[in-house]
Design a protein around this motif. Structure first.
Motif, PDB file in Angstrom:
ATOM      1  N   ASN A 227     -14.904   3.348   7.684  1.00 38.48           N
ATOM      2  CA  ASN A 227     -14.097   4.263   6.763  1.00 38.48           C
ATOM      3  C   ASN A 227     -12.730   4.522   7.455  1.00 38.48           C
ATOM      4  N   GLU A 228     -12.565   4.730   8.540  1.00 43.02           N
ATOM      5  CA  GLU A 228     -11.391   4.849   9.334  1.00 43.02           C
ATOM      6  C   GLU A 228     -10.546   3.759   9.177  1.00 43.02           C
ATOM      7  N   SER A 229     -11.184   2.471   9.190  1.00 44.31           N
ATOM      8  CA  SER A 229     -10.513   1.273   9.152  1.00 44.31           C
ATOM      9  C   SER A 229      -9.824   1.002   7.632  1.00 44.31           C
ATOM     10  N   MET A 230     -10.712   1.300   6.679  1.00 41.96           N
ATOM     11  CA  MET A 230     -10.416   1.160   5.334  1.00 41.96           C
ATOM     12  C   MET A 230      -9.392   2.043   5.030  1.00 41.96           C
ATOM     13  N   MET A 231      -9.281   3.329   5.423  1.00 45.73           N
ATOM     14  CA  MET A 231      -8.351   4.367   4.891  1.00 45.73           C
ATOM     15  C   MET A 231      -7.140   4.055   5.583  1.00 45.73           C
ATOM     16  N   SER A 232      -7.136   3.483   6.890  1.00 42.33           N
ATOM     17  CA  SER A 232      -5.901   3.469   7.645  1.00 42.33           C
ATOM     18  C   SER A 232      -5.109   2.177   7.114  1.00 42.33           C
ATOM     19  N   PHE A 233      -5.876   1.091   6.710  1.00 42.19           N
ATOM     20  CA  PHE A 233      -5.116  -0.124   6.504  1.00 42.19           C
ATOM     21  C   PHE A 233      -4.687  -0.111   4.745  1.00 42.19           C
ATOM     22  N   ALA A 234      -5.413   0.711   4.252  1.00 43.75           N
ATOM     23  CA  ALA A 234      -5.428   0.663   2.785  1.00 43.75           C
ATOM     24  C   ALA A 234      -3.961   1.458   2.544  1.00 43.75           C
ATOM     25  N   THR A 235      -3.850   2.725   3.326  1.00 43.74           N
ATOM     26  CA  THR A 235      -2.796   3.320   3.291  1.00 43.74           C
ATOM     27  C   THR A 235      -1.573   2.673   3.697  1.00 43.74           C
ATOM     28  N   ALA A 236      -1.528   1.975   4.833  1.00 43.50           N
ATOM     29  CA  ALA A 236      -0.543   1.089   5.382  1.00 43.50           C
ATOM     30  C   ALA A 236       0.064   0.256   4.280  1.00 43.50           C
ATOM     31  N   LYS A 237      -0.896  -0.416   3.593  1.00 48.44           N
ATOM     32  CA  LYS A 237      -0.596  -1.458   2.581  1.00 48.44           C
ATOM     33  C   LYS A 237      -0.002  -0.830   1.448  1.00 48.44           C
ATOM     34  N   ALA A 238      -0.357   0.336   1.061  1.00 47.81           N
ATOM     35  CA  ALA A 238       0.233   0.919  -0.129  1.00 47.81           C
ATOM     36  C   ALA A 238       1.790   1.359   0.224  1.00 47.81           C
ATOM     37  N   MET A 239       2.004   2.042   1.630  1.00 49.74           N
ATOM     38  CA  MET A 239       3.158   2.303   1.869  1.00 49.74           C
ATOM     39  C   MET A 239       4.168   1.237   2.122  1.00 49.74           C
ATOM     40  N   VAL A 240       3.661   0.022   2.809  1.00 50.29           N
ATOM     41  CA  VAL A 240       4.475  -1.210   2.669  1.00 50.29           C
ATOM     42  C   VAL A 240       4.957  -1.592   1.343  1.00 50.29           C
ATOM     43  N   ALA A 241       4.036  -1.891   0.286  1.00 49.68           N
ATOM     44  CA  ALA A 241       4.296  -2.194  -0.881  1.00 49.68           C
ATOM     45  C   ALA A 241       5.366  -1.274  -1.711  1.00 49.68           C
ATOM     46  N   ALA A 242       5.171  -0.072  -1.358  1.00 48.51           N
ATOM     47  CA  ALA A 242       6.332   0.717  -1.988  1.00 48.51           C
ATOM     48  C   ALA A 242       7.546   0.674  -1.520  1.00 48.51           C
ATOM     49  N   GLN A 243       7.538   0.579  -0.150  1.00 47.97           N
ATOM     50  CA  GLN A 243       8.954   0.426   0.560  1.00 47.97           C
ATOM     51  C   GLN A 243       9.680  -0.828   0.639  1.00 47.97           C
ATOM     52  N   ALA A 244       8.663  -1.750   1.077  1.00 48.82           N
ATOM     53  CA  ALA A 244       9.349  -3.057   1.484  1.00 48.82           C
ATOM     54  C   ALA A 244       9.454  -3.867   0.036  1.00 48.82           C
ATOM     55  N   GLY A 245       8.513  -3.621  -1.061  1.00 53.13           N
ATOM     56  CA  GLY A 245       8.423  -4.498  -2.119  1.00 53.13           C
ATOM     57  C   GLY A 245       8.392  -5.773  -1.805  1.00 53.13           C
ATOM     58  N   LYS A 246       8.254  -6.496  -3.037  1.00 51.85           N
ATOM     59  CA  LYS A 246       8.053  -7.961  -2.946  1.00 51.85           C
ATOM     60  C   LYS A 246       8.862  -8.931  -2.317  1.00 51.85           C
TER      61      LYS A 246
END
Length: 713
Positions: A227-246
């Motif tokens: 659960n910790e792994s899923m939450m950590s990496f899902a949050t990071a991926k969402a933040m990167v998608a929002a800030q870095a873009g495509k």
């Protein structure tokens, strides 16, 4: 001496402690291929010695290690994938070999420990930094990810969340912040660094510190449950998608790699890191961002060299013309330590200039970057005046009055009567010929252009424009002052619009032609922002520039380069200007500007603008929109280089990056053409050549494409 190389040496101190010292032949330590080889050799020498009980790693220079030698990347990344993989794997294995030494190791960090330098510290068991240290993994800024074990060791040391924030932002970290998350173990004063490192390694040798447990943690899978792994990496991926873009693949690949490697030991995790690094090394974004780094080094190097040659120092400045631009220049001069007189002919303008400076400082205080003392000192360093007599002691005077050649000429002539014989006089004009303005002066050799960009405190570029009679001494002094102000100087020769505006207005002309052919300006803005990557589309940018300013500048360009830049019949920009739709400055242009119920700015497409343009809309695909705007900009940039207006493609790229916000992942206008391939660009331009002279390429570009030459040598 245990080992003596060109970049590394090792000696045995008392108590069996090895002193491993990075001391390259240049001014800083870098991880070039030679240094990596020597790291492997020093490891073997330490193992073979038999008397070594522990080791301290340090630098003999003012900084630890600034990172990899980026100048080697061009040749390395041109190799086939399997050869790059072999290189990066072999390099990371050198770090592994150091980490696996059969005794405790401590890193003493002073100054910069970035990229490969940071990864060297992570390969040690313990780390102590002095208060000057700056630690980080900035590879993402080059379109890359750490490749020497950073994605493996850092998350196991400071936790996945902290590590992903460090690596996805590329942020530099001060010692206290690094200590807080556990990236280092202690912070000391610079003069105590070596003693602290020796004491720490002795404690490890004596068993007071369990260095083996620390090492084992770095070599094991991450201690996260499912659960910790899923939450950590899902949050990071969402933040990167929002800030870095495509457009920026590096942070996406880095997070994906870290997630997949989290359940693996060091060997498996490093294999994934190596593969991710190779994948990114082949991207256009990495090529562009590495190109930016190299171009930036070139520009900074030229600037420092010119500044070194300056025979006149600027200790007192003056700005003529207050208002927003004059106030911004006065602020930038004062905040970087040069007392500045701000002169105008009207008290309300002076008040506006001081208000502008106070507003910038106020925002700095809100963000915690400015304290009350700095605000007071800066404002006290700006002296408002209505009298010419106040500028008599100025070493440099920057004229920033209305963009009108007649008015500027009068002001410059008056200025010359009130300053010292050796005072430098500059004009902050954006389009008016420096040679034309120089005719107003008795000593044109001390005159040049100094073109700031709005907002002054945020835009890094200053175009320094050399006139026919401008002396080298004047240019050197102005370059030095620009650097002192914290800006990036790029010296160009005089021509209509100089460099940045000369290449911008063909882009605007391409936009106007496209709109008159039926394109929706909102659709064009969306493509140029979302797909090409500009911070603003052309319609929005024109609203920010101001339709009055744009129309005036277009007239100057038309008069100066009539063969290509004649004003367009029924130009939408001119139509909006005549209708007094000036853009943001009066709240109405292509867009209507306002605020919502919460006081936040709003921007909506203006029906009034559509009514003024009066064309039947039709759809254009994004490739055509991009081509019709970017070909004119690229063509004019090529002509500027061919005519000697700018000295190099690298400087042109940096000018557009710093002056216009050219998308960094594309690397600049010349890098954009080269990424496309010059032959492909020529073919694309020829497809649109019927649209007019701004789409027709030069003979020089056609020849370069035919023989396969590069603008980057």
């Amino acid at each position: 001496m245990i080992y003596q190389g060109k970049s590394l040496n090792a000696a045995l101190l008392e108590n069996g402690i090895a002193d491993v010292v990075f001391d390259a032949e240049g001014s800083v330590n870098k991880f070039d291929q030679q240094t990596v080889r020597e790291l492997e050799e020093v490891c073997q020498a330490l193992i073979d010695n038999g008397n070594v009980k522990g080791a301290v790693v340090r630098s003999a220079k003012g900084v630890f290690i600034v990172g990899a030698d980026i100048t080697e990347f061009g040749a390395l990344f041109a190799m086939p994938d399997d050869e790059i993989l072999t290189w990066v794997a072999k390099t990371s294995q050198a770090f592994d070999k150091f980490e696996d030494l059969p005794f405790p190791t401590v890193c003493a960090i002073n100054g910069f420990a970035l990229g490969g330098g940071c990864e060297m510290t992570l390969a040690c068991d313990l780390r102590v930094a002095d208060t000057t240290a700056v630690i980080g993994l900035p590879e993402v800024k080059l379109g890359l990810m750490p490749g020497f074990g950073g994605t493996v060791r850092l998350p196991r040391l400071i936790g996945a969340d902290n590590a992903m924030e460090w690596m996805s932002t590329g942020r530099n970290n001060k010692p206290d912040a690094a200590l807080k998350v556990g990236a280092i173990d202690a912070v000391v004063a610079p003069e105590k660094l070596q003693a602290a490192a020796l004491s720490m390694v002795q404690d490890a040798i004596d068993g007071k510190i369990d260095w083996q447990a620390r090492r084992a943690q770095k070599k094991s899978p991450l201690s996260l449950n499912k659960n910790e792994s899923m939450m950590s990496f899902a949050t990071a991926k969402a933040m990167v998608a929002a800030q870095a873009g495509k457009h920026y693949p590096a942070p996406h690949v880095m997070v994906d790699t870290l997630a997949a490697a989290s359940v693996m030991d060091r060997e498996g995790a490093l294999k994934l890191e190596n593969e991710g690094f190779v994948k990114l090394a082949k991207t256009d974004a990495a090529k562009a961002q590495i190109g930016i780094f190299m171009a930036d080094q070139l520009v900074k190097g030229k600037g420092k060299k010119m500044a070194k040659a300056a025979t006149k120092q600027v200790n007192q400045a003056a700005v003529l013309g207050a208002g927003i631009m004059g106030g911004g220049i006065a602020y930038q001069s004062a905040v970087t330590g040069t007392p500045t007189v701000m002169k105008d002919i009207a008290q309300p303008a002076l008040d506006l200039g001081l208000t502008e400076a106070a507003k910038i400082l106020g925002k700095g205080m809100q963000r915690g970057k400015v304290d009350a003392a700095k605000m007071a000192k800066t404002l006290n360093s700006i002296v408002p005046t209505l009298e010419y007599s106040a500028i008599k002691d100025a070493d440099i005077v920057i004229e920033a009055v209305v963009e009108n050649p007649k008015v500027k000429g009068i002001v410059l002539a008056e200025t010359e009567q009130h300053v010292a014989d050796d005072a430098i006089i500059c004009s902050n004009t954006s389009t008016i010929s420096i040679n034309q303005l120089a005719a107003s002066l008795q000593k044109p050799e001390r005159f040049c252009g100094m073109h700031f960009f709005n907002p002054v405190h945020r835009m890094p570029l200053v175009e320094i424009i050399r006139g026919e009679k401008t002396s080298d001494e004047t240019i050197a002094a102005v370059v030095a002052f620009t650097l002192k102000m914290g800006k990036t100087p790029i010296v160009v020769n005089d021509c209509p619009g100089f460099l940045v505006n000369r290449v911008l207005f063909p882009y605007f002309a391409g936009f106007s032609k496209l709109v008159l052919d039926g394109a929706d300006f909102v659709a064009v803005d969306k493509v140029m922002e979302k797909d090409f990557g500009w911070p603003m589309g052309p319609a929005y940018l024109l609203d920010v520039v101001g339709m009055d300013t744009a129309d005036h500048a277009a007239g100057v360009m038309a008069a100066g380069i009539p063969e290509r830049l004649q004003k367009i019949d029924n130009d939408p920009v001119e139509a909006l200007y005549k209708a007094q739709r000036l853009g943001q400055k009066n709240g109405k242009g292509f867009y209507n500007f306002g605020v919502d119920k919460r006081g936040k700015p709003t921007k909506t497409a203006a029906q009034e603008a559509y009514d003024l343009i009066k064309v039947e809309h039709k759809a254009f695909d994004k490739e055509e929109i991009i081509a019709r705007l970017m070909i004119p900009m690229a063509n004019e940039a090529v002509r500027c280089l061919e005519e000697g207006i700018v000295a190099s493609a690298a400087e042109a790229d940096m000018a557009l990056l710093y002056g216009l916000g050219f998308p960094p992942f594309r690397g600049g206008i010349f890098r954009y053409m080269e990424t496309m391939g010059l032959q492909n660009f020529v073919a694309l331009a020829d497809k649109y050549a019927h649209l007019g002279p701004i789409y027709q390429i030069s003979d020089g570009l056609r020849e370069m494409a035919a023989i396969g030459k590069s603008y980057f040598g």
